[in-house]
Design a protein around this motif. Structure first.
Motif, PDB file in Angstrom:
ATOM      1  N   TYR A  25      18.648  25.427  11.798  1.00 16.35           N
ATOM      2  CA  TYR A  25      20.072  25.266  12.037  1.00 16.35           C
ATOM      3  C   TYR A  25      20.312  25.039  13.522  1.00 16.35           C
ATOM      4  CZ  TYR A  25      21.132  26.824   7.311  1.00 16.35           C
ATOM      5  OH  TYR A  25      21.230  26.918   5.956  1.00 16.35           O
ATOM      6  N   GLY A  26      21.319  24.206  13.806  1.00 17.36           N
ATOM      7  CA  GLY A  26      21.662  23.951  15.202  1.00 17.36           C
ATOM      8  C   GLY A  26      20.915  22.785  15.788  1.00 17.36           C
ATOM      9  N   VAL A  27      19.942  22.257  15.078  1.00 21.70           N
ATOM     10  CA  VAL A  27      19.175  21.110  15.561  1.00 21.70           C
ATOM     11  C   VAL A  27      19.685  19.855  14.850  1.00 21.70           C
ATOM     12  CG1 VAL A  27      16.907  20.019  15.644  1.00 21.70           C
ATOM     13  CG2 VAL A  27      17.128  22.474  16.041  1.00 21.70           C
ATOM     14  N   THR A  28      20.051  18.845  15.634  1.00 26.36           N
ATOM     15  CA  THR A  28      20.554  17.603  15.054  1.00 26.36           C
ATOM     16  C   THR A  28      19.415  16.862  14.367  1.00 26.36           C
ATOM     17  OG1 THR A  28      22.191  17.394  16.808  1.00 26.36           O
ATOM     18  CG2 THR A  28      21.690  15.408  15.535  1.00 26.36           C
ATOM     19  N   PRO A  29      19.548  16.584  13.073  1.00 23.74           N
ATOM     20  CA  PRO A  29      18.466  15.936  12.338  1.00 23.74           C
ATOM     21  C   PRO A  29      18.314  14.469  12.724  1.00 23.74           C
ATOM     22  CG  PRO A  29      20.393  16.112  10.942  1.00 23.74           C
ATOM     23  CD  PRO A  29      20.715  16.867  12.205  1.00 23.74           C
ATOM     24  N   GLU A  30      17.102  13.983  12.607  1.00 21.74           N
ATOM     25  CA  GLU A  30      16.856  12.572  12.864  1.00 21.74           C
ATOM     26  C   GLU A  30      17.390  11.748  11.694  1.00 21.74           C
ATOM     27  OE1 GLU A  30      13.086   9.492  13.362  1.00 21.74           O
ATOM     28  OE2 GLU A  30      12.758  11.671  13.257  1.00 21.74           O
ATOM     29  N   VAL A  31      18.117  10.687  12.007  1.00 20.33           N
ATOM     30  CA  VAL A  31      18.686   9.835  10.960  1.00 20.33           C
ATOM     31  C   VAL A  31      17.611   8.894  10.427  1.00 20.33           C
ATOM     32  CG1 VAL A  31      20.345   8.011  10.463  1.00 20.33           C
ATOM     33  CG2 VAL A  31      20.999   9.930  11.920  1.00 20.33           C
ATOM     34  N   LYS A  32      17.483   8.878   9.120  1.00 20.98           N
ATOM     35  CA  LYS A  32      16.562   7.952   8.473  1.00 20.98           C
ATOM     36  C   LYS A  32      17.404   6.937   7.704  1.00 20.98           C
ATOM     37  CE  LYS A  32      13.023  11.510   8.060  1.00 20.98           C
ATOM     38  NZ  LYS A  32      12.218  12.363   7.138  1.00 20.98           N
ATOM     39  N   SER A  33      17.527   5.760   8.261  1.00 24.41           N
ATOM     40  CA  SER A  33      18.433   4.752   7.714  1.00 24.41           C
ATOM     41  C   SER A  33      17.916   4.141   6.419  1.00 24.41           C
ATOM     42  CB  SER A  33      18.661   3.635   8.739  1.00 24.41           C
ATOM     43  OG  SER A  33      19.215   4.146   9.933  1.00 24.41           O
ATOM     44  N   VAL A  34      18.843   3.906   5.505  1.00 22.79           N
ATOM     45  CA  VAL A  34      18.486   3.207   4.267  1.00 22.79           C
ATOM     46  C   VAL A  34      18.533   1.702   4.520  1.00 22.79           C
ATOM     47  CG1 VAL A  34      19.346   5.066   2.797  1.00 22.79           C
ATOM     48  CG2 VAL A  34      20.891   3.202   3.445  1.00 22.79           C
ATOM     49  N   PRO A  35      17.774   0.910   3.758  1.00 17.43           N
ATOM     50  CA  PRO A  35      17.727  -0.548   3.974  1.00 17.43           C
ATOM     51  C   PRO A  35      18.965  -1.233   3.373  1.00 17.43           C
ATOM     52  CG  PRO A  35      16.309   0.045   2.146  1.00 17.43           C
ATOM     53  CD  PRO A  35      16.845   1.333   2.694  1.00 17.43           C
ATOM     54  N   GLN A  36      20.021  -1.332   4.144  1.00 19.00           N
ATOM     55  CA  GLN A  36      21.295  -1.799   3.618  1.00 19.00           C
ATOM     56  C   GLN A  36      21.221  -3.200   3.015  1.00 19.00           C
ATOM     57  OE1 GLN A  36      24.701  -1.246   6.158  1.00 19.00           O
ATOM     58  NE2 GLN A  36      24.066   0.779   6.816  1.00 19.00           N
ATOM     59  N   GLN A  37      20.578  -4.118   3.724  1.00 14.25           N
ATOM     60  CA  GLN A  37      20.518  -5.495   3.231  1.00 14.25           C
ATOM     61  C   GLN A  37      19.769  -5.568   1.909  1.00 14.25           C
ATOM     62  OE1 GLN A  37      22.222  -7.902   4.754  1.00 14.25           O
ATOM     63  NE2 GLN A  37      21.697  -9.287   3.076  1.00 14.25           N
ATOM     64  N   ARG A  38      18.684  -4.813   1.808  1.00  6.03           N
ATOM     65  CA  ARG A  38      17.898  -4.808   0.565  1.00  6.03           C
ATOM     66  C   ARG A  38      18.688  -4.184  -0.581  1.00  6.03           C
ATOM     67  NH1 ARG A  38      13.345  -1.640  -1.176  1.00  6.03           N
ATOM     68  NH2 ARG A  38      13.246  -0.540   0.813  1.00  6.03           N
ATOM     69  N   ILE A  39      19.461  -3.164  -0.272  1.00  9.73           N
ATOM     70  CA  ILE A  39      20.284  -2.517  -1.299  1.00  9.73           C
ATOM     71  C   ILE A  39      21.294  -3.502  -1.867  1.00  9.73           C
ATOM     72  CG2 ILE A  39      22.066  -0.754  -1.675  1.00  9.73           C
ATOM     73  CD1 ILE A  39      20.560   0.971   0.407  1.00  9.73           C
ATOM     74  N   ILE A  40      21.948  -4.255  -0.982  1.00 10.19           N
ATOM     75  CA  ILE A  40      22.948  -5.231  -1.420  1.00 10.19           C
ATOM     76  C   ILE A  40      22.303  -6.353  -2.225  1.00 10.19           C
ATOM     77  CG2 ILE A  40      24.633  -6.944  -0.651  1.00 10.19           C
ATOM     78  CD1 ILE A  40      25.567  -4.060  -0.397  1.00 10.19           C
ATOM     79  N   GLN A  41      21.158  -6.848  -1.760  1.00 16.01           N
ATOM     80  CA  GLN A  41      20.471  -7.931  -2.470  1.00 16.01           C
ATOM     81  C   GLN A  41      20.069  -7.503  -3.876  1.00 16.01           C
ATOM     82  OE1 GLN A  41      17.265  -8.923   0.203  1.00 16.01           O
ATOM     83  NE2 GLN A  41      18.499 -10.355   1.383  1.00 16.01           N
ATOM     84  N   LYS A  42      19.545  -6.282  -3.980  1.00 20.75           N
ATOM     85  CA  LYS A  42      19.146  -5.772  -5.295  1.00 20.75           C
ATOM     86  C   LYS A  42      20.369  -5.570  -6.182  1.00 20.75           C
ATOM     87  CE  LYS A  42      15.999  -4.215  -8.154  1.00 20.75           C
ATOM     88  NZ  LYS A  42      14.984  -5.117  -8.722  1.00 20.75           N
ATOM     89  N   MET A  43      21.462  -5.102  -5.578  1.00 16.97           N
ATOM     90  CA  MET A  43      22.700  -4.923  -6.326  1.00 16.97           C
ATOM     91  C   MET A  43      23.184  -6.270  -6.882  1.00 16.97           C
ATOM     92  SD  MET A  43      24.874  -2.698  -7.340  1.00 16.97           S
ATOM     93  CE  MET A  43      26.562  -2.587  -7.934  1.00 16.97           C
ATOM     94  N   ASN A  44      23.097  -7.302  -6.066  1.00 19.60           N
ATOM     95  CA  ASN A  44      23.497  -8.639  -6.515  1.00 19.60           C
ATOM     96  C   ASN A  44      22.619  -9.115  -7.674  1.00 19.60           C
ATOM     97  OD1 ASN A  44      25.532  -8.787  -4.610  1.00 19.60           O
ATOM     98  ND2 ASN A  44      24.285  -9.877  -3.116  1.00 19.60           N
ATOM     99  N   ASP A  45      21.334  -8.762  -7.625  1.00 23.04           N
ATOM    100  CA  ASP A  45      20.422  -9.125  -8.720  1.00 23.04           C
ATOM    101  C   ASP A  45      20.866  -8.463 -10.022  1.00 23.04           C
ATOM    102  OD1 ASP A  45      18.880 -10.638  -7.034  1.00 23.04           O
ATOM    103  OD2 ASP A  45      17.356  -9.091  -6.711  1.00 23.04           O
TER     104      ASP A  45
END
Length: 280
Positions: A25-45
């Motif tokens: 607690y009290g330690v800012t976690p490292e952000v692990k980004s999701v692959p937004q472009q890939r998510i959208i492309q797969k959603m379009n599929d």
């Protein structure tokens, strides 16, 4: 564990965030980004195949990944996608829950003056309209309009979508003059967008509904037929790509043509959509 000077470090006394992670607690976690472009492309599929169940599983999986990775920007993107998905699948509870979370994230990220906020407001307002919450819808559309029109980075297609969907809500509220003005703005904006013919076709069909509601069947007949002819011509534009989105638009427009007696056009549009879905 003591450091080189012999002092205790936070790891020695801070409780872990959870049993499955080592971050205290009290330690800012490292952000692990999701692959937004890939998510959208797969959603379009998924959408091109009309696989709504697969699309929902896909979005919920990545929503959890965004949460675990503390990627609030990614979570906002997915929440927006879920609002649209639940609107299309008539899941009011799901749409409104995701809308609530998306609005929370906009504030948390301090995005309220950004284009991202305009997109979120438009998306949620469209869902509110679909479920009959027109007063709430207009309130958010007005906020989106203010953000989009004051931001130089707003893409023309975003403005066109805003004007078109906002006009639908004003039509539902019986404010036909405001709705017609917005439809004309949408047509003008989409002239400068690649494949904007599809959105213009949808706009003309919406304008036909507007005039019928405002004037009645008899008085609006010639105007309605003119709009239908323009919409048909736009959908037949040779340069427009015949992809999954084209199929979606054809499927969306067919009932309007059918309603006004353009049965052969409606049948042809449904066949175009089916051919694309089977091909893809």
């Amino acid at each position: 564990m003591k450091n080189e000077k012999g002092y205790l470090t936070p790891e020695d006394y801070a409780e872990p965030r959870c049993l499955l992670c080592d971050e205290p607690y009290g330690v800012t976690p490292e952000v692990k980004s999701v692959p937004q472009q890939r998510i959208i492309q797969k959603m379009n599929d998924y959408m091109s195949r009309r696989d709504y169940a697969g699309a929902e599983r896909h979005l919920k999986y990545w929503l959890e990944e965004a949460r675990l990775g503390f990627d609030k920007g990614g979570e906002l993107l997915i929440r927006n996608e879920l609002v649209g998905h639940f609107r299309k699948t008539a899941n009011k509870e799901g749409a409104f829950e995701s809308a609530k979370e998306a609005l929370r994230l906009i504030k948390e990220l301090d995005f309220e003056e950004n284009v991202s906020a305009g997109t979120t407001y438009t998306n949620i307002a469209t869902a509110y309209n679909a479920f009959g919450e027109n007063e709430k819808s207009i309130e958010l559309f007005e906020k989106a309009k203010k953000v989009y029109e004051s931001n130089k980075n707003t893409a023309p297609e975003l403005l066109g979508g805003l004007y078109n969907n906002m006009a639908l809500t004003y039509t539902a509220l019986g404010e036909y003059g405001k709705a017609f003005e917005l439809y004309e703005k949408a047509l003008g904006v989409m002239e400068n967008v690649e494949n904007g013919e599809l959105e213009q076709a949808i706009t003309y069909l919406n304008m036909a509904d507007l005039k019928e509601a405002e004037l009645g069947n008899e008085k609006a007949e010639s105007i309605v037929f003119d709009y239908l002819d323009k919409a048909q011509e736009l959908l037949d534009t040779p340069s427009v790509k015949r992809d999954g989105y084209y199929a979606f638009v054809c499927e969306k427009c067919a009932p309007s043509f059918e309603y006004y007696g353009y049965f052969l056009v409606a049948k042809d549009l449904k066949k175009r959509a089916e051919d694309i879905y089977e091909r893809d």
